[in-house]
Motif scaffolding. Structure first.
Motif, PDB file in Angstrom:
ATOM      1  N   ARG A  14       1.298  -0.958  -7.858  1.00 46.97           N
ATOM      2  CA  ARG A  14       0.956  -0.385  -6.552  1.00 46.97           C
ATOM      3  C   ARG A  14      -0.221   0.567  -6.715  1.00 46.97           C
ATOM      4  O   ARG A  14      -0.306   1.294  -7.703  1.00 46.97           O
ATOM      5  N   LEU A  15      -1.098   0.546  -5.713  1.00 45.20           N
ATOM      6  CA  LEU A  15      -2.331   1.319  -5.755  1.00 45.20           C
ATOM      7  C   LEU A  15      -2.353   2.328  -4.620  1.00 45.20           C
ATOM      8  O   LEU A  15      -2.002   2.019  -3.486  1.00 45.20           O
ATOM      9  N   SER A  16      -2.750   3.549  -4.938  1.00 50.00           N
ATOM     10  CA  SER A  16      -2.851   4.611  -3.930  1.00 50.00           C
ATOM     11  C   SER A  16      -4.203   5.326  -4.087  1.00 50.00           C
ATOM     12  O   SER A  16      -4.532   5.767  -5.196  1.00 50.00           O
ATOM     13  N   PRO A  17      -4.996   5.404  -2.999  1.00 44.56           N
ATOM     14  CA  PRO A  17      -4.776   4.875  -1.650  1.00 44.56           C
ATOM     15  C   PRO A  17      -4.684   3.350  -1.652  1.00 44.56           C
ATOM     16  O   PRO A  17      -5.225   2.705  -2.538  1.00 44.56           O
ATOM     17  N   ASP A  18      -4.012   2.799  -0.627  1.00 47.70           N
ATOM     18  CA  ASP A  18      -3.743   1.370  -0.572  1.00 47.70           C
ATOM     19  C   ASP A  18      -4.968   0.614  -0.059  1.00 47.70           C
ATOM     20  O   ASP A  18      -5.036   0.208   1.105  1.00 47.70           O
ATOM     21  N   ARG A  19      -5.942   0.437  -0.932  1.00 44.51           N
ATOM     22  CA  ARG A  19      -7.144  -0.354  -0.636  1.00 44.51           C
ATOM     23  C   ARG A  19      -7.754  -0.783  -1.958  1.00 44.51           C
ATOM     24  O   ARG A  19      -7.404  -0.237  -3.010  1.00 44.51           O
ATOM     25  N   THR A  20      -8.629  -1.762  -1.890  1.00 42.76           N
ATOM     26  CA  THR A  20      -9.194  -2.301  -3.130  1.00 42.76           C
ATOM     27  C   THR A  20     -10.634  -1.873  -3.373  1.00 42.76           C
ATOM     28  O   THR A  20     -11.192  -2.169  -4.429  1.00 42.76           O
TER      29      THR A  20
END
Length: 241
Positions: A14-20
């Protein structure tokens, strides 16, 4: 963004902030979410054009809480593919992260979204100007509002998205992944329940008969034992008298 992130693996990155996509010098954190509470020890790894395959803390990022990793100040050299990997070489999902030195990024979900949900993607520029959104290289529309919403997404909405700021530049492309709904149609649900109930219906009478037979045998043995004990007491009493 109103969507349900989908991750059905042993461990989910999971990545935070939720963007690529990220601007240079932004911070981000990655976490290995142990879905099944397995005993495996998970670490964040990445593959970049410059650094090859490396584990968090080995020349990049700072590890935290055992299975997490944070990058305090991103650079374009941090662009690459990220994933979680266990000591048993098991792997999670992958996330392709892009760090740009340009003037615009596209904010889109890092994880796949569920079919039927609504997804909002935002174009984040340095200044407020006219914006164009593209899917698979084709224009979707223009406006001053820096976002586009797809209501009730389907597999046909899957693709590469980017946004363009006229006279300023464009974002990198990001892949929007859509997963089929996990809910079963009524017919399939009925079929599944029938298959689950079939062994119970078939074996229940046999199990019930076995239990009843066991109880009868137990009661007979108990009655026989009690009778033998009573007979032994009567013999003793006769001798004493």
């Amino acid at each position: 963004m109103h969507f349900t992130p989908v991750c059905l693996l042993l461990s989910c990155l999971r990545l935070s902030p939720d963007r690529t996509q990220f601007f240079k010098h932004e911070s981000l954190s990655l976490t290995c979410d142990n879905q099944l509470n397995s005993t495996s020890h998970w670490r964040v790894k990445r593959k970049t054009a410059e650094g090859g395959v490396r584990q968090c803390g080995s020349g990049w990022g700072s590890a935290f809480s055992g299975s997490g990793c944070t990058i305090g100040s991103t650079y374009p050299s941090d662009s690459g593919v990220y994933w979680c990997e266990s000591t048993e070489s098991e792997r999670s999902n992958t996330i392709n992260i892009t760090i740009t030195g340009g003037s615009v990024i596209l904010v889109s979900p890092a994880l796949p979204v569920m079919e039927g949900d609504s997804v909002t993607m935002q174009c984040r520029p340095e200044t407020n100007t006219s914006l164009d959104f593209y899917k698979d290289g084709l224009p979707m529309g223009r406006g001053a509002v820096a976002q586009v919403t797809i209501h009730s997404v389907s597999k046909s909405d899957e693709g590469f998205y980017k946004c363009v700021i006229l006279g300023s530049g464009e974002s990198a492309e990001s892949w929007l992944s859509v997963k089929a709904s996990l809910s079963l149609p009524p017919a399939a649900f009925s079929y599944t329940v029938t298959r689950m109930m079939y062994p119970i219906v078939v074996w229940a009478p046999f199990l019930l008969s076995t239990i009843i037979l066991g109880l009868i045998i137990r009661d007979r043995k108990k009655a026989q034992t009690d009778a033998e004990r009573r007979g032994s007491d009567e013999v003793v009493m006769d001798i004493v008298v």
